[in-house]
Each structure stands twice: as structure tokens, then as C-alpha cells.
Scaffold this active site. Structure first.
Site, PDB file in Angstrom:
ATOM      1  N   TYR A  48       0.835  -1.210   0.000  1.00 33.83           N
ATOM      2  CA  TYR A  48       0.000   0.000   0.000  1.00 33.83           C
ATOM      3  C   TYR A  48       0.872   1.264   0.000  1.00 33.83           C
ATOM      4  O   TYR A  48       0.350   2.367  -0.160  1.00 33.83           O
ATOM      5  CB  TYR A  48      -0.937   0.059   1.218  1.00 33.83           C
ATOM      6  CG  TYR A  48      -1.937  -1.069   1.356  1.00 33.83           C
ATOM      7  CD1 TYR A  48      -2.123  -2.015   0.348  1.00 33.83           C
ATOM      8  CD2 TYR A  48      -2.710  -1.199   2.501  1.00 33.83           C
ATOM      9  CE1 TYR A  48      -3.033  -3.048   0.490  1.00 33.83           C
ATOM     10  CE2 TYR A  48      -3.631  -2.230   2.644  1.00 33.83           C
ATOM     11  CZ  TYR A  48      -3.780  -3.158   1.636  1.00 33.83           C
ATOM     12  OH  TYR A  48      -4.689  -4.182   1.792  1.00 33.83           O
ATOM     13  N   LYS A  73       1.230  -6.607   5.815  1.00 37.55           N
ATOM     14  CA  LYS A  73       1.213  -7.807   4.965  1.00 37.55           C
ATOM     15  C   LYS A  73       2.488  -7.916   4.146  1.00 37.55           C
ATOM     16  O   LYS A  73       3.030  -6.901   3.680  1.00 37.55           O
ATOM     17  CB  LYS A  73       0.011  -7.779   4.021  1.00 37.55           C
ATOM     18  CG  LYS A  73      -1.293  -7.407   4.711  1.00 37.55           C
ATOM     19  CD  LYS A  73      -2.512  -7.520   3.819  1.00 37.55           C
ATOM     20  CE  LYS A  73      -3.723  -6.890   4.504  1.00 37.55           C
ATOM     21  NZ  LYS A  73      -3.847  -5.436   4.323  1.00 37.55           N
ATOM     22  N   HIS A 106       0.123 -11.859   1.922  1.00 34.67           N
ATOM     23  CA  HIS A 106      -0.860 -11.027   1.220  1.00 34.67           C
ATOM     24  C   HIS A 106      -1.633 -11.758   0.124  1.00 34.67           C
ATOM     25  O   HIS A 106      -2.751 -11.383  -0.213  1.00 34.67           O
ATOM     26  CB  HIS A 106      -0.153  -9.796   0.641  1.00 34.67           C
ATOM     27  CG  HIS A 106      -1.033  -8.624   0.425  1.00 34.67           C
ATOM     28  ND1 HIS A 106      -0.598  -7.336   0.530  1.00 34.67           N
ATOM     29  CD2 HIS A 106      -2.358  -8.532   0.115  1.00 34.67           C
ATOM     30  CE1 HIS A 106      -1.610  -6.506   0.286  1.00 34.67           C
ATOM     31  NE2 HIS A 106      -2.683  -7.203   0.032  1.00 34.67           N
TER      32      HIS A 106
HETATM   33  N1  LIG Z   1      -6.025  -8.539   1.741  1.00 32.63           N
HETATM   34  C1  LIG Z   1      -6.271  -7.972   0.594  1.00 32.63           C
HETATM   35  O1  LIG Z   1      -5.866  -8.435  -0.475  1.00 32.63           O
HETATM   36  C2  LIG Z   1      -7.096  -6.728   0.591  1.00 32.63           C
HETATM   37  C3  LIG Z   1      -7.691  -6.279  -0.603  1.00 32.63           C
HETATM   38  C4  LIG Z   1      -8.457  -5.114  -0.563  1.00 32.63           C
HETATM   39  C5  LIG Z   1      -8.633  -4.446   0.645  1.00 32.63           C
HETATM   40  N2  LIG Z   1      -8.024  -4.893   1.788  1.00 32.63           N
HETATM   41  C6  LIG Z   1      -8.189  -4.193   3.098  1.00 32.63           C
HETATM   42  O2  LIG Z   1      -9.582  -3.990   3.332  1.00 32.63           O
HETATM   43  C7  LIG Z   1      -9.820  -2.598   3.521  1.00 32.63           C
HETATM   44  C8  LIG Z   1     -11.222  -2.239   3.031  1.00 32.63           C
HETATM   45  O3  LIG Z   1     -11.387  -2.605   1.664  1.00 32.63           O
HETATM   46  P1  LIG Z   1     -11.358  -1.550   0.470  1.00 32.63           P
HETATM   47  O4  LIG Z   1     -10.700  -0.308   0.914  1.00 32.63           O
HETATM   48  O5  LIG Z   1     -10.763  -2.232  -0.710  1.00 32.63           O
HETATM   49  O6  LIG Z   1     -12.866  -1.293   0.114  1.00 32.63           O
HETATM   50  P2  LIG Z   1     -14.214  -0.987   0.921  1.00 32.63           P
HETATM   51  O7  LIG Z   1     -13.922  -0.697   2.346  1.00 32.63           O
HETATM   52  O8  LIG Z   1     -15.169  -2.046   0.551  1.00 32.63           O
HETATM   53  O9  LIG Z   1     -14.727   0.317   0.185  1.00 32.63           O
HETATM   54  C9  LIG Z   1     -14.080   1.531   0.223  1.00 32.63           C
HETATM   55  C10 LIG Z   1     -14.918   2.494  -0.629  1.00 32.63           C
HETATM   56  O10 LIG Z   1     -16.156   2.767   0.021  1.00 32.63           O
HETATM   57  C11 LIG Z   1     -16.301   4.164   0.234  1.00 32.63           C
HETATM   58  N3  LIG Z   1     -16.936   4.337   1.546  1.00 32.63           N
HETATM   59  C12 LIG Z   1     -16.392   4.064   2.754  1.00 32.63           C
HETATM   60  N4  LIG Z   1     -17.271   4.274   3.741  1.00 32.63           N
HETATM   61  C13 LIG Z   1     -18.407   4.696   3.159  1.00 32.63           C
HETATM   62  C14 LIG Z   1     -19.665   5.090   3.659  1.00 32.63           C
HETATM   63  N5  LIG Z   1     -19.928   5.056   4.960  1.00 32.63           N
HETATM   64  N6  LIG Z   1     -20.615   5.476   2.762  1.00 32.63           N
HETATM   65  C15 LIG Z   1     -20.357   5.500   1.429  1.00 32.63           C
HETATM   66  N7  LIG Z   1     -19.167   5.146   0.900  1.00 32.63           N
HETATM   67  C16 LIG Z   1     -18.200   4.736   1.758  1.00 32.63           C
HETATM   68  C17 LIG Z   1     -14.899   4.727   0.182  1.00 32.63           C
HETATM   69  O11 LIG Z   1     -14.902   6.050  -0.324  1.00 32.63           O
HETATM   70  P3  LIG Z   1     -14.232   7.280   0.501  1.00 32.63           P
HETATM   71  O12 LIG Z   1     -12.850   6.877   0.898  1.00 32.63           O
HETATM   72  O13 LIG Z   1     -14.262   8.393  -0.500  1.00 32.63           O
HETATM   73  O14 LIG Z   1     -15.139   7.509   1.666  1.00 32.63           O
HETATM   74  C18 LIG Z   1     -14.226   3.796  -0.833  1.00 32.63           C
HETATM   75  O15 LIG Z   1     -14.528   4.229  -2.153  1.00 32.63           O
HETATM   76  C19 LIG Z   1      -8.692  -1.941   2.719  1.00 32.63           C
HETATM   77  O16 LIG Z   1      -8.522  -0.577   3.008  1.00 32.63           O
HETATM   78  C20 LIG Z   1      -7.543  -2.815   3.082  1.00 32.63           C
HETATM   79  O17 LIG Z   1      -7.045  -2.469   4.362  1.00 32.63           O
HETATM   80  C21 LIG Z   1      -7.266  -6.028   1.775  1.00 32.63           C
END
Ligand SMILES: NC(=O)c1ccc[n+]([C@@H]2O[C@H](COP(=O)([O-])OP(=O)(O)OC[C@H]3O[C@@H](n4cnc5c(N)ncnc54)[C@H](OP(=O)(O)O)[C@@H]3O)[C@@H](O)[C@H]2O)c1
Length: 282
Positions: A48, A73, A106
Site C-alpha cells: 500500500y 502484509k 498477502h
Molecule cells: N487482503 C487484501 O488483499 C485486501 C484487498 C483489498 C482491501 N483490503 C483491506 O480492506 C480494507 C477495506 O477494503 P477496500 O478499501 O478495498 O474497500 P471498501 O472498504 O469495501 O470500500 C471503500 C470504498 O467505500 C467508500 N466508503 C467508505 N465508507 C463509506 C460510507 N460510509 N458510505 C459511502 N461510501 C463509503 C470509500 O470512499 P471514501 O474513501 O471516498 O469515503 C471507498 O470508495 C482496505 O482498506 C484494506 O485495508 C485487503
């Protein structure tokens, strides 16, 4: 589910803050905001490119180190044993910490057996409190812990209303491994925030769709790490314990499962090639 006990006794918060796709210039402020709101778990990764800013925010918050649960990770490029040890040192130095609470493999690609043995060593040395994996299928996970000493404490997998991971959830529960959701909002795909089933449930509790999704995951025993860079959403995503979904509401959300990812399929050949060979350093 208020707190989670990992299979080695370490306690993990049920709600954390994810920093994937947060630009390094915005990371410190977002993490400081999250810590101010009350989050006590931050989920980052070497890939990241914002571990340094996460560490800066934790120090600047003034919170005692032991009160913040830090996850990072190891990237696939560093899965050979000695590379993994070096990559861990790099992450620790970027974070400016002397231990990591949870360190995950990861991706389920490459020499993850060698990488796992490096993590086992680091765990035994007290430099990581718990070790786990992300995006491992049940089969790969089963094989990994059949042929190694330490059973993973966590499997962090894509989990949201359209990809509910019911089989994985059952397997992980049976094996005493914590199910942690990545992309709880499906990264905003498929109109998740305007889905009629979710908006109706949200309206009846005077909560947002985001809070309903996180509460639904929590009631399934799944740890969540939502990401946002907006202060109002960071707060909204943390306040999920002042309401409870009924059995009927849980069932209505359960029926939204499409059992496939709108983001990407880890076992798709093109993904295996592209992500499996992606380099994060020279
Ligand atoms: N292990 C892996 O391979 C892997 C892969 C992906 C993610 N992850 C981890 O999981 C975490 C979460 O997943 P993600 O970031 O991919 O996606 P997510 O949490 O499913 O979605 C994030 C999106 O939702 C929006 N959002 C957040 N809260 C909101 C709300 N209350 N209302 C409306 N929109 C909202 C955010 O926009 P804004 O920021 O503009 O609010 C962003 O566009 C990551 O940050 C990471 O730490 C791990």
C-alpha cells in the site's frame, strides 16, 4: 461480537480501519481521524506504500503502542524465506515500530510455504503477535497448516453482501481461524450503497447502508476493516454497536449473495499472472 480472541489468545478489535488506496499524503490525517473516533486497529500492507504514514499517525496520536493493533502484509515478491525476513524488517522500519500485531501473507501465490516458515520464526521471536493469511481458499489454507507448525490466526478475504463467503466462514469457524473481511462495501461496486434491500433495512434503523453491512458482518462473527478518507464516513463506519439486525434482516441480506467477486477472482489465470508477478521494490 465486541472483541475477538485469536487462536493463540491474542485479542483483536472487531472493527479496524483499512488504508488500501489511501494516498500516502492523505494517510496520516485519515489514520489520526480514525484513532480519534475510537478505532484501535489499522490494516496496512507493504504494497500500500503508506506504512510510514500509518506509523507517524500512531505516534502523533499519543496513544500507547499496545492500545493500537497494527496489521501489515508481506508481498508475494518476498516469499522466499530470507526475503521474507528482510521484508518484515523493512515494514517494521517503515512503521517505526518494534513489533507488529498481525502479519499476513498477502496472496496465495508463489512460495508461500517458505514465507510462512519465516513468519513462524518471527512470531516465535516475539516480533509478531499473530500470523495469518489473506485471500486463501479453504483448500490452500488447509494444506498450509497441515504441513506447517503454526495454524494461521486469521484469513482476510473479500467479503460483502454480493460475495458472502459462506463456505469459507463455516470452515474458518470450525478451524478456529478468524474470518476478516476485506472490501466490506465491495469497493462501492454494483450500486451497493443504493441496493433496495440494504437501504430499506438501513432506513428502518436510522443507520446508513454502510453501517448495516458492517453490523451484518459483525453478527456473522466477521472482523471488518472499512476504508474511507472522509471524516463523516470514518465515524459512521465505527458506530455499529448501537443497533442489532433481526433474524429476518440477516436472512434478507443473506439472499443477496452472488457467490462471486465484482472486484477480481484470485484464481483467474490473468490475475494469477498479473498479481503474482507484480513487484513493489527493486
Ligand atoms: N487482503 C487484501 O488483499 C485486501 C484487498 C483489498 C482491501 N483490503 C483491506 O480492506 C480494507 C477495506 O477494503 P477496500 O478499501 O478495498 O474497500 P471498501 O472498504 O469495501 O470500500 C471503500 C470504498 O467505500 C467508500 N466508503 C467508505 N465508507 C463509506 C460510507 N460510509 N458510505 C459511502 N461510501 C463509503 C470509500 O470512499 P471514501 O474513501 O471516498 O469515503 C471507498 O470508495 C482496505 O482498506 C484494506 O485495508 C485487503
Amino acid at each position: 461480537m465486541r472483541e475477538v480472541r485469536l487462536n493463540n489468545g491474542v485479542m483483536m478489535p472487531p472493527v479496524g480501519f483499512g488504508v488500501y488506496q489511501i494516498d500516502k499524503n492523505e494517510t496520516k490525517a485519515a489514520v489520526l481521524e480514525a484513532l480519534e473516533v475510537g478505532y484501535r486497529m489499522i490494516d496496512t500492507a507493504a504494497s500500500y506504500f503508506n506504512e510510514r504514514e500509518v506509523g507517524e499517525a500512531i505516534r502523533e496520536s499519543g496513544l500507547p503502542r499496545e492500545s493500537v493493533f497494527v496489521t501489515s502484509k508481506l508481498w508475494v515478491q518476498d516469499y522466499e524465506y530470507d526475503d521474507a525476513l528482510r521484508a518484515f524488517d523493512r515494514s517494521l522500519s517503515e512503521l517505526g515500530l518494534d513489533y507488529i500485531d498481525l502479519y499476513l501473507l498477502h496472496k496465495p501465490y508463489g512460495n508461500y510455504y517458505a514465507a510462512w516458515r519465516a513468519l513462524e520464526r518471527l512470531h516465535k521471536e516475539g516480533r509478531i503477535r499473530a500470523i495469518g493469511v489473506t485471500s486463501f481458499s479453504n483448500e490452500r489454507l488447509q494444506d498450509l497448516f497441515l504441513h506447517n507448525e503454526i495454524k494461521p490466526a486469521v484469513n482476510q478475504i473479500e467479503t460483502h453482501p454480493f460475495q458472502q463467503q459462506k463456505d469459507a466462514n463455516a470452515f474458518l469457524k470450525a478451524e478456529g481461524i478468524v474470518h476478516e473481511a476485506w472490501a466490506p462495501f465491495a469497493e462501492g461496486q454494483k450500486g451497493i450503497f443504493t441496493n433496495s434491500v440494504l437501504t430499506e433495512i438501513a432506513a428502518s434503523h436510522c443507520k446508513s447502508v454502510a453501517a448495516v453491512i458492517l453490523r451484518w458482518l459483525n453478527q456473522r462473527g466477521v472482523v471488518v476493516i472499512p476504508k474511507s478518507i472522509r471524516a463523516d464516513r470514518i465515524r459512521e463506519n465505527f458506530n455499529i454497536f448501537d443497533f442489532r439486525l433481526s433474524d429476518a434482516e440477516m436472512a434478507a441480506i443473506s439472499a443477496l449473495d452472488e457467490k462471486k467477486s465484482p472486484i477480481y477472482d484470485d484464481m483467474d489465470l490473468a490475475t494469477v499472472r498479473a498479481i503474482g508477478t507484480y513487484k513493489i521494490h527493486d
